[in-house]
Scaffold this active site. Structure first.
Site, PDB file in Angstrom:
ATOM      1  N   CYS A   1      42.696  40.373  43.569  1.00 45.80           N
ATOM      2  CA  CYS A   1      41.849  39.476  42.855  1.00 45.80           C
ATOM      3  C   CYS A   1      41.483  38.015  43.479  1.00 45.80           C
ATOM      4  O   CYS A   1      40.126  37.649  43.399  1.00 45.80           O
ATOM      5  CB  CYS A   1      42.640  39.246  41.624  1.00 45.80           C
ATOM      6  SG  CYS A   1      43.277  40.425  40.633  1.00 45.80           S
TER       7      CYS A   1
ATOM      8  N   ARG B   1      39.160  46.005  36.467  1.00 45.19           N
ATOM      9  CA  ARG B   1      38.230  45.293  37.014  1.00 45.19           C
ATOM     10  C   ARG B   1      37.066  45.668  36.057  1.00 45.19           C
ATOM     11  O   ARG B   1      36.156  46.603  36.758  1.00 45.19           O
ATOM     12  CB  ARG B   1      38.075  45.444  38.463  1.00 45.19           C
ATOM     13  CG  ARG B   1      39.526  45.020  39.178  1.00 45.19           C
ATOM     14  CD  ARG B   1      39.394  45.134  40.744  1.00 45.19           C
ATOM     15  NE  ARG B   1      40.780  45.290  41.152  1.00 45.19           N
ATOM     16  CZ  ARG B   1      41.574  44.222  41.296  1.00 45.19           C
ATOM     17  NH1 ARG B   1      40.994  42.986  41.214  1.00 45.19           N
ATOM     18  NH2 ARG B   1      42.835  44.375  41.673  1.00 45.19           N
TER      19      ARG B   1
HETATM   20  C1  BEZ Z   1      45.599  42.677  43.002  1.00 43.37           C
HETATM   21  O1  BEZ Z   1      46.030  42.856  44.100  1.00 43.37           O
HETATM   22  O2  BEZ Z   1      44.600  41.982  42.479  1.00 43.37           O
HETATM   23  C2  BEZ Z   1      46.505  43.466  42.151  1.00 43.37           C
HETATM   24  C3  BEZ Z   1      46.624  44.914  42.471  1.00 43.37           C
HETATM   25  C4  BEZ Z   1      47.299  45.713  41.796  1.00 43.37           C
HETATM   26  C5  BEZ Z   1      47.574  45.397  40.510  1.00 43.37           C
HETATM   27  C6  BEZ Z   1      47.077  44.188  39.893  1.00 43.37           C
HETATM   28  C7  BEZ Z   1      46.308  43.329  40.897  1.00 43.37           C
END
Ligand code: BEZ
Length: 239
Positions: A56, A139
């Site tokens: 993110c 997402r």
């Molecule tokens: C992330 O790195 O944004 C992420 C990865 C797995 C689950 C939730 C967020």
């Protein structure tokens, strides 16, 4: 998941062509009344799973760095996660003050980030997809046109960051398709040939196959024509 719940979740998911579900929300840029506040603009409403997570963070830095390009194409960005406002503020401050990534640094996120602890907005938009995660949004990317209609929906899982060149290409493609009354073929980019609406009568089909005009017909139902790159950018950027 129970079949009935699965059915209910699927039914509550907005679809392309639906009016964007309305909501009021608190964001990092103040309160918003969605989509009313954005009338006349394209909007990309997107969700991310959680603040202070690496994928993110890379996405927010990329989107913030490209925001001007999206704005120039009459498009506003609005983010959402099911975290609270103070978490959002702290995360955005950390991004600006501490994170350097792929040549991006000092990145200030100036588009609104919605707090959605109750998951009200995320549920309205089908951003919670229980097979992937019950406590986080996937997402999701919603393209909403200047009349408040959902025009494209793209979902990515938690483990895969979005391709922002593609998100920009989709915005330009949607606007160009509207403006010129054409459709875009696979992998279309501004300057590539576009698809002319399929012939709606035997007469038109025959004419197209026999004419030596501006179209190239691969068959009666598949005709393309040139659309200059300049014309596309002029229409999209209103220059
Ligand atoms: C992330 O790195 O944004 C992420 C990865 C797995 C689950 C939730 C967020």
């Amino acid at each position: 998941m129970d079949e009935k719940i699965q059915e209910k979740v699927a039914m509550s998911m907005p679809r392309i062509g639906d009016p964007a579900p309305a909501f009021k929300a608190v964001t990092t840029q103040g309160e918003i009344n969605f989509p009313a506040d954005y009338k006349g603009n394209w909007v990309i409403l997107f969700s991310h799973p959680a603040d202070f997570t690496p994928v993110c963070t890379s996405e927010f830095m990329t989107f913030a760095t490209m925001e001007k390009k999206f704005n120039e194409a009459n498009c506003k960005l609005v983010g959402l996660s099911v975290d609270g406002l103070y978490s959002h503020i702290a995360w955005l401050r950390t991004i600006k003050e501490k994170i350097e990534y792929k040549g991006m640094k000092n990145v200030e996120v100036t588009f609104p980030l919605i707090e959605d602890i109750t998951m009200e907005v995320a549920n309205k938009y089908g951003m919670i997809q229980p097979g992937e995660a019950t406590t986080k949004a996937v997402r999701a990317v919603f393209y909403i046109d200047p009349k408040g209609i959902i025009r494209t929906i793209i979902y990515y899982p938690l483990s895969l960051g979005r391709n922002f060149d593609e998100l920009y290409r989709v915005l330009i493609g949607l606007q160009a398709a509207d403006e010129f009354g054409v459709a875009m073929p696979a992998d279309w980019r501004p300057g590539d040939d576009v698809i002319v609406p399929t012939a709606g009568s035997c007469g038109t089909a025959k004419e197209r196959m026999e004419s030596k005009g501006e179209m190239t017909c691969h068959d009666w139902f598949f005709c393309t024509k040139k659309l200059d790159e300049d014309k596309v950018w002029k229409a999209v950027l209103k220059k």
